[in-house]
Design an enzyme around this catalytic site. Structure first.
Site, PDB file in Angstrom:
ATOM      1  CG  LEU A 209      -1.877   1.103   1.435  1.00  0.00           C
ATOM      2  CD1 LEU A 209      -3.175   0.680   0.738  1.00  0.00           C
ATOM      3  CD2 LEU A 209      -2.176   1.363   2.907  1.00  0.00           C
TER       4      LEU A 209
ATOM      5  CG  ASP B  49       5.340   1.374   7.350  1.00  0.00           C
ATOM      6  OD1 ASP B  49       4.145   1.067   7.470  1.00  0.00           O
ATOM      7  OD2 ASP B  49       5.933   1.412   6.266  1.00  0.00           O
TER       8      ASP B  49
ATOM      9  CB  THR C 286       6.094   0.091  -0.590  1.00  0.00           C
ATOM     10  OG1 THR C 286       7.303  -0.228   0.106  1.00  0.00           O
ATOM     11  CG2 THR C 286       6.380   0.324  -2.048  1.00  0.00           C
ATOM     12  CB  SER C 287       3.128   0.753   4.019  1.00  0.00           C
ATOM     13  OG  SER C 287       2.813   0.163   5.266  1.00  0.00           O
ATOM     14  N   PRO C 288       3.748  -2.472   4.077  1.00  0.00           N
ATOM     15  CG  PRO C 288       4.794  -3.723   5.776  1.00  0.00           C
ATOM     16  CD  PRO C 288       4.828  -2.379   5.074  1.00  0.00           C
TER      17      PRO C 288
END
Ligand SMILES: *[C@@H]1O[C@H](CO)[C@@H](O)[C@H](O)[C@H]1NC(C)=O
Ligand SMILES: *[C@@H]1O[C@H](CO)[C@@H](O)[C@H](O)[C@H]1NC(C)=O
Ligand SMILES: *[C@@H]1O[C@H](CO)[C@@H](O)[C@H](O)[C@H]1NC(C)=O
Ligand SMILES: *[C@@H]1O[C@H](CO)[C@@H](O)[C@H](O)[C@H]1NC(C)=O
Ligand SMILES: *[C@@H]1O[C@H](CO)[C@@H](O)[C@H](O)[C@H]1NC(C)=O
Ligand SMILES: *[C@@H]1O[C@H](CO)[C@@H](O)[C@H](O)[C@H]1NC(C)=O
Ligand SMILES: *[C@@H]1O[C@H](CO)[C@@H](O)[C@H](O)[C@H]1NC(C)=O
Ligand SMILES: *[C@@H]1O[C@H](CO)[C@@H](O)[C@H](O)[C@H]1NC(C)=O
Ligand SMILES: *[C@@H]1O[C@H](CO)[C@@H](O)[C@H](O)[C@H]1NC(C)=O
Length: 709
Positions: free
Chosen positions: A178, A391, A274-276
């Protein structure tokens, strides 16, 4: 004649196929790079409080060697290491080891040190001062574990060299990432954004995979290694290391983790924004009306501050540290890689080449495509850098705006050298970034940030790997890939089959690289684009200008700036070593303090725990080994069936008394579904250091217990 024709056609087809798919010399290897798992700061979130206390998964380096079959000089080696970022000091140490052993076979030109960008590994290995602050300086034990482990991975890859073919393909990964700064992405031109709607819009959703056939693969997919949260203190390898474990153990289920011959490379790509944490970012603000609501979008704040805004992964409700989310984001990548490995992929053909130079980015002038001169600036961090990200909010304890951070003794030393006030020229050069830390001018006690970066490209047939000294955002990565691909075709280095990937952060860590439009928004990524608004343009200019050196017969050698200065030998280290270990009076090392349950059988899903009289694991890192085992009784003999790198086991160390030198260790195993019924035991492998004398090993063993079906 007519009878011969069919066999002639078969032969001709075989020849054509042989030409279409080149033979390469291929080598793959894995090695352990796990530094001290206790009493050491962890690397990634740069959080002073994140001191490690045990082990979840060991960190590994995976080496991939690709060479031409007939000319050993034309060879590349790509390292995918379970660390937060590449580093000049680590790279220098590895290259010295390679030169001593292999002469000119593996060099600065063809050796790439890339990272998975994971945030739960052991810290203290980076060469510049800024990332050392929270780790109280440089930690030689971490550095040595990484350097020696990378060398071992290369040795193993080298010793496994044999001919084979390569192929490439890609696939869309759903739910794997995301964008954590979507409002910055929106600053990019609408027409440009429209070109990428099918590739994931504000995220690259595509995994590219280079198959080594039955021996392994190397894949690239952008997602931050921040599935496991900042409040975890067990050393791990986050989602890419977990993906590698899951894939490798599915191919060879009975081999111990890290001991498989199949090598699964989950490498990082344009990871910047980006991020998980795919559910998005929410306020963790108990008692406030906005508790549980999405954070304010542009600033990622809750009630005006960043501290309470946290990203959530897909397994958010399942545990408080991110372990379930980690496994889920790993599995999504594993599924994509499996699907690619069982598809028909396009053959890789052509020569193996590489190019590497150093580039001093502090004040680099170059010409933009429209003919205007542009320039980069000495490094500086903007205000939003201090805010951190969803994050991991609020990085670097010394920028939190209060003076309680004087608990950090390294900060006490370096604060007298606090970064100089930016000059008018530096302020103008970095505009519109408001400068918080003028790190490019901070050279006391030694350089806070790198000025000189590695620019490197590896060419494997029609595939070109751009090895990047930082974190490109989604759109920055697309621009760089497209520009280099155009240059490869225009210079007739590769035809329309040219396939370009980005890998990093690799070789050295020069923080982030946004587009100029994103830079103007100054989210965390823009604030951390250290060399100013033209950072990306400078990289595009340099990478494309080096493309001719990837030709089959290149002419001349590229000009390079001087290598960055060696800082490791003079680095500060305020970490204290192990003083001594002692067992409590009347007890011995390894003695069981809390035993397993002997009377009733355990079932799958339950956790078996034993606690032992412990000693400091910094005495012996057990590299290539394990701090624990789960043994099964098989035909009257004990057989180790789990190690400390199975996700089902945990090694946890607790200091009981600093004065007495006592500590305890928990070994636990959460029994997996389908575990065979039988008799088992837990073992703990420790090493104690007496006040006088040398370190010696010991073993603790729990009682036998049974697992029922
Ligand atoms: C995916 O593969 C196709 C076919 O080779 C190629 O045209 C496309 O550019 C690739 N996508 C990316 C993002 O590399
Ligand atoms: C948030 O960012 C968007 C996109 O950059 C912009 O259009 C909008 O005005 C911003 N809102 C605020 C409150 O700053
Ligand atoms: C690793 O594999 C090798 C070769 O198969 C074997 O000899 C060795 O015992 C294995 N090590 C472990 C820890 O399982
Ligand atoms: C760890 O951090 C996450 C994310 O902020 C939070 O949701 C969770 O409650 C924290 N866990 C513990 C045990 O503090
Ligand atoms: C940066 O480079 C420009 C152009 O070469 C030069 O005019 C300027 O003095 C340099 N600044 C520094 C700080 O080196
Ligand atoms: C060239 O491009 C830069 C960056 O977009 C811009 O600032 C500059 O004005 C342009 N120069 C010309 C002559 O168009
Ligand atoms: C710490 O901060 C407080 C509040 O801003 C201030 O009153 C105090 O003087 C500061 N202490 C030091 C040692 O600077
Ligand atoms: C170790 O195990 C014991 C027994 O289950 C438990 O009480 C203790 O909290 C554990 N310690 C750690 C650090 O998890
Ligand atoms: C555990 O099992 C082993 C192997 O059967 C046996 O030798 C040993 O006595 C058992 N230990 C206990 C405490 O039952």
């Amino acid at each position: 004649m007519t009878r011969l024709l069919p066999s002639f056609l078969v032969l001709a087809t075989a020849v054509a196929n042989a030409v279409a798919q080149s033979q390469y010399l291929l080598g793959l290897g894995i090695a352990d790079i796990t530094g001290p798992v206790v009493e050491t700061n962890m690397m990634g979130y740069a959080s002073l409080g994140q001191t490690d206390s045990g082990l979840h998964l060991r960190q590994r380096a995976r080496a991939f060697i690709i060479g031409e079959t007939d000319n050993t000089a034309n060879r590349v080696v790509f390292i995918n290491a379970d660390i937060a970022m590449g580093d000049s000091g680590i790279r220098r140490g590895v290259l010295a080891g390679l030169a001593a052993k292999y002469g000119t076979l593996y060099t600065a030109q063809n050796f790439a040190l890339s990272s998975t960008h994971q945030h739960s590994g052991v810290g203290g290995y980076l060469e510049n001062l800024l990332p050392q602050i929270t780790s109280l300086g440089f930690v030689p034990q971490t550095y040595n574990a990484i350097v020696q482990g990378v060398l071992l991975a290369v040795d193993r890859a080298h010793n496994s060299l044999q001919t084979g073919t390569l192929s490439i393909g890609n696939e869309t990964v759903v739910g794997g990432n995301l964008n954590r700064s979507p409002t910055a992405y929106l600053a990019n031109p609408a027409a440009e954004r429209a070109m990428y709607v099918d590739e994931g819009g504000d995220q690259d959703k595509i995994m590219s995979l280079l198959s080594f056939g039955s021996r392994g693969f190397l894949s690239w997919f952008p997602v931050h290694g921040t599935s496991i949260y900042e409040n975890n203190t067990l050393v791990s390898s986050d989602n890419k290391g977990m993906a590698a474990y899951l894939y490798e153990s599915s191919v060879e289920p009975t081999a111990m983790p890290g001991n498989q011959t199949f090598v699964a490379g989950f490498a990082q790509a344009n990871v910047g924004d980006t991020s998980p944490n795919t559910l998005g970012a929410f306020c963790e603000s108990p008692g406030e009306p906005y508790d549980g609501m999405p954070c304010q979008a542009n600033s990622s704040t809750c009630g005006g501050t960043v501290e309470q805004c946290h990203g959530r992964g897909p397994g958010f409700t399942l545990d408080a540290l991110g372990f379930h989310s980690n496994q889920m984001i790993a599995q999504i990548q594993v599924d994509a890689a499996k699907s690619l490995m069982s598809s028909k992929l396009a053959p890789i053909t052509g020569t193996v080449r590489s190019v590497h130079i150093f580039l001093d980015m502090a004040n680099h002038t170059f010409t933009l495509p429209n003919g205007t001169q542009a320039q980069t600036c000495p490094a500086a961090m903007g205000f939003s850098f201090a805010g951190g990200t969803t994050d991991g909010p609020g990085s670097f304890d010394f920028v939190q705006g209060d003076n309680s951070t004087t608990q950090n003794p390294l900060w006490e030393i370096v604060k007298s050298f606090i970064t100089p006030i930016p000059s008018a020229a530096q302020t103008a050069c970095q505009f519109p970034k408001p400068i918080l830390l003028n790190t490019g001018y901070a050279t006391l006690p030694y350089a806070w940030s790198p000025s000189t970066v590695d620019i490197q490209m590896l060419k494997v047939g029609n595939l070109v790997i751009l090895v990047i000294p930082g974190e490109l955002t989604t759109m920055a990565g697309r621009r760089l890939r497209a520009a280099v691909r155009t240059a490869l075709i225009a210079n007739k280095i590769i035809d329309e089959s040219a396939y370009v990937v980005v890998a990093g952060p690799a070789n050295t860590y020069a923080h982030y690289i946004t587009t100029r439009e994103e830079y103007a928004v100054q989210r965390y990524e823009g604030a951390s684009t250290i060399f100013g608004p033209y950072t990306l343009e400078a990289y595009i200019d340099k990478y494309t200008s080096l493309v001719p050196f990837l030709a089959d017969s290149p002419t001349g050698t590229p000009t390079s700036d001087a290598a960055p200065p060696e800082l490791t030998s003079g680095a500060l280290d305020l970490n204290t070593g192990v003083v001594f270990d002692a067992a409590p009076i009347g007890k011995s090392f390894g003695q069981v303090l809390i035993d397993v349950v002997k009377t009733t059988a355990y079932k799958a899903g339950q956790t078996v725990v034993a606690q032992f009289v412990g000693a400091n694991p910094r005495n012996n890192l057990h590299l290539e080994g394990t701090f624990l085992s789960v043994d099964q009784l098989v035909s009257g003999a004990w057989k180790p069936v789990r190690s400390d790198s199975h996700p089902s086991t945990l090694y946890q160390w607790t200091r009981v008394s600093t004065i007495l030198g006592t500590s305890s260790v928990n070994v636990s195993w959460t029994i997996e579904p389908n575990t065979p019924a039988g008799t088992y035991r837990l073992r703990y492998f420790g090493d104690s250091k007496p006040l006088i004398g040398s370190i010696s090993g010991f073993t603790g063993t729990s009682s036998n217990f049974t697992v029922s079906a």
